[in-house]
Design a protein around this motif. Structure first.
Motif, PDB file in Angstrom:
ATOM      1  N   TYR A  74     -16.597  59.114  32.639  1.00 32.32           N
ATOM      2  CA  TYR A  74     -15.647  58.026  32.401  1.00 32.32           C
ATOM      3  C   TYR A  74     -14.278  58.605  32.068  1.00 32.32           C
ATOM      4  O   TYR A  74     -14.145  59.418  31.149  1.00 32.32           O
ATOM      5  N   ASP A  75     -13.245  58.171  32.787  1.00 35.00           N
ATOM      6  CA  ASP A  75     -11.923  58.769  32.607  1.00 35.00           C
ATOM      7  C   ASP A  75     -10.792  57.738  32.537  1.00 35.00           C
ATOM      8  O   ASP A  75      -9.624  58.086  32.714  1.00 35.00           O
ATOM      9  N   PHE A  76     -11.140  56.470  32.294  1.00 33.77           N
ATOM     10  CA  PHE A  76     -10.114  55.425  32.216  1.00 33.77           C
ATOM     11  C   PHE A  76      -9.639  55.347  30.765  1.00 33.77           C
ATOM     12  O   PHE A  76     -10.254  54.695  29.923  1.00 33.77           O
ATOM     13  N   LYS A  77      -8.532  56.020  30.457  1.00 33.32           N
ATOM     14  CA  LYS A  77      -8.092  56.210  29.076  1.00 33.32           C
ATOM     15  C   LYS A  77      -7.497  54.962  28.449  1.00 33.32           C
ATOM     16  O   LYS A  77      -7.278  54.911  27.234  1.00 33.32           O
ATOM     17  N   GLN A  78      -7.191  53.949  29.254  1.00 36.95           N
ATOM     18  CA  GLN A  78      -6.522  52.762  28.719  1.00 36.95           C
ATOM     19  C   GLN A  78      -7.421  51.904  27.832  1.00 36.95           C
ATOM     20  O   GLN A  78      -6.932  51.068  27.065  1.00 36.95           O
ATOM     21  N   MET A  79      -8.732  52.069  27.920  1.00 36.44           N
ATOM     22  CA  MET A  79      -9.627  51.268  27.086  1.00 36.44           C
ATOM     23  C   MET A  79     -10.962  51.989  26.906  1.00 36.44           C
ATOM     24  O   MET A  79     -11.351  52.822  27.731  1.00 36.44           O
ATOM     25  N   PRO A  80     -11.680  51.683  25.811  1.00 36.02           N
ATOM     26  CA  PRO A  80     -13.001  52.285  25.584  1.00 36.02           C
ATOM     27  C   PRO A  80     -13.955  51.912  26.721  1.00 36.02           C
ATOM     28  O   PRO A  80     -13.806  50.857  27.358  1.00 36.02           O
TER      29      PRO A  80
END
Length: 276
Positions: free
Chosen positions: A40-46
């Motif tokens: 998982y690499d979508f840093k904008q949300m947990p």
């Protein structure tokens, strides 16, 4: 990972394909099976919030049934929130729309290792001494893994594999065994080399109904191949007899792993009653 806002903007088959890729990658990340660099690499949300958001994207699909929507919504609102369950149910509802049914090897299953203590030492398992299983020419890795899992669960002491039995190290066998191959001793041997001092019986049609069969306190049960059943040589080697599971259906046929589970339930219940 793709932004949920971008997923909302995509329509039809393209959105479904992108969602399927996202759900699959998420589930592998949650289970700890993602390849290096593919987590998982979508840093904008947990990650948990991201899972909810893309599940909400799926809820807008016009081909999603009312029942499937209700299932997904209940998992989104569940307290406590189960991230893996939401991801799994959403992915499979999506695959049903796409028309892709998962094969056994497509299922995303977290690794299951043999239990160890805080020092990493393998925990000693409980088993019925002298309860051995001989798998004769089981060809399907999935079936062999299932047999290992059932044998370990019911407390078999040891697994014996015929020379032409499939490899227990096969990835599909490892998956269906759920870590039990690590904790249940096994070895390859021929029928001729089975211990001469142990009763040997076979699970096969045409024998004593399982409810009437007197199981040995110690012994070896032989399971035959999926296609041909127990071999003539194994039937001859079964000096303690033949046990059969009565069936009433038209086909009257059981998967070898299922039949073995029924047998182990009867055998271990008999052994447990002896100790009372």
């Amino acid at each position: 990972m793709i932004s949920p806002d971008k997923l909302f903007q995509i329509e039809g088959g393209q959105r479904r394909r992108k969602l399927a890729l996202c759900f699959g990658a998420l589930e592998r990340d949650i289970c700890g099976t993602a390849e290096a660099g593919c987590g998982y690499d979508f840093k904008q949300m947990p990650r948990a919030e991201y899972t909810k958001r893309i599940a909400e994207v799926l809820l807008t699909d016009p081909l999603l049934s009312a029942e499937a929507k209700a299932d997904i919504e209940s998992n989104i609102k569940a307290v406590p929130f189960d991230e893996l369950r939401l991801c799994n149910c959403a992915r499979h509802h999506l695959l049903a729309i796409i028309g892709t049914l998962p094969a056994e090897w497509d299922l995303i299953i977290a690794p299951h290792s043999a239990p160890r203590d805080e020092n990493g030492t393998l925990l000693q398992r409980k088993f019925f001494e002298g309860l051995w299983v001989y798998a004769e020419d089981i060809r399907s890795p999935f079936n062999l893994g299932s047999i290992f899992r059932t044998a370990e669960a019911f407390g078999a002491e040891k697994m014996l594999l015929s020379p032409f039995c499939t490899d227990p190290m096969h990835p599909r066998c490892q998956r269906s065994a759920m870590g039990c191959i690590d904790s249940l001793p096994f070895e390859r041997t021929s029928l001729e080399n089975l211990p001469a001092d142990m009763p040997v019986f076979v699970l096969e049609t045409g024998g004593t109904p399982i409810a009437d069969f007197k199981f040995p306190e110690k012994g070896i049960v032989i399971l035959g191949s999926e296609e041909l059943g127990v071999s003539p040589a194994a039937l001859e080697r079964g000096n303690y007899g033949r046990v059969t599971i009565p069936m009433t259906g038209i086909k009257a046929s059981l998967n070898v792993g299922v039949a073995f589970g029924i047998l182990m339930s009867y055998w271990t219940e008999y052994l447990s009653n002896l100790k009372k």
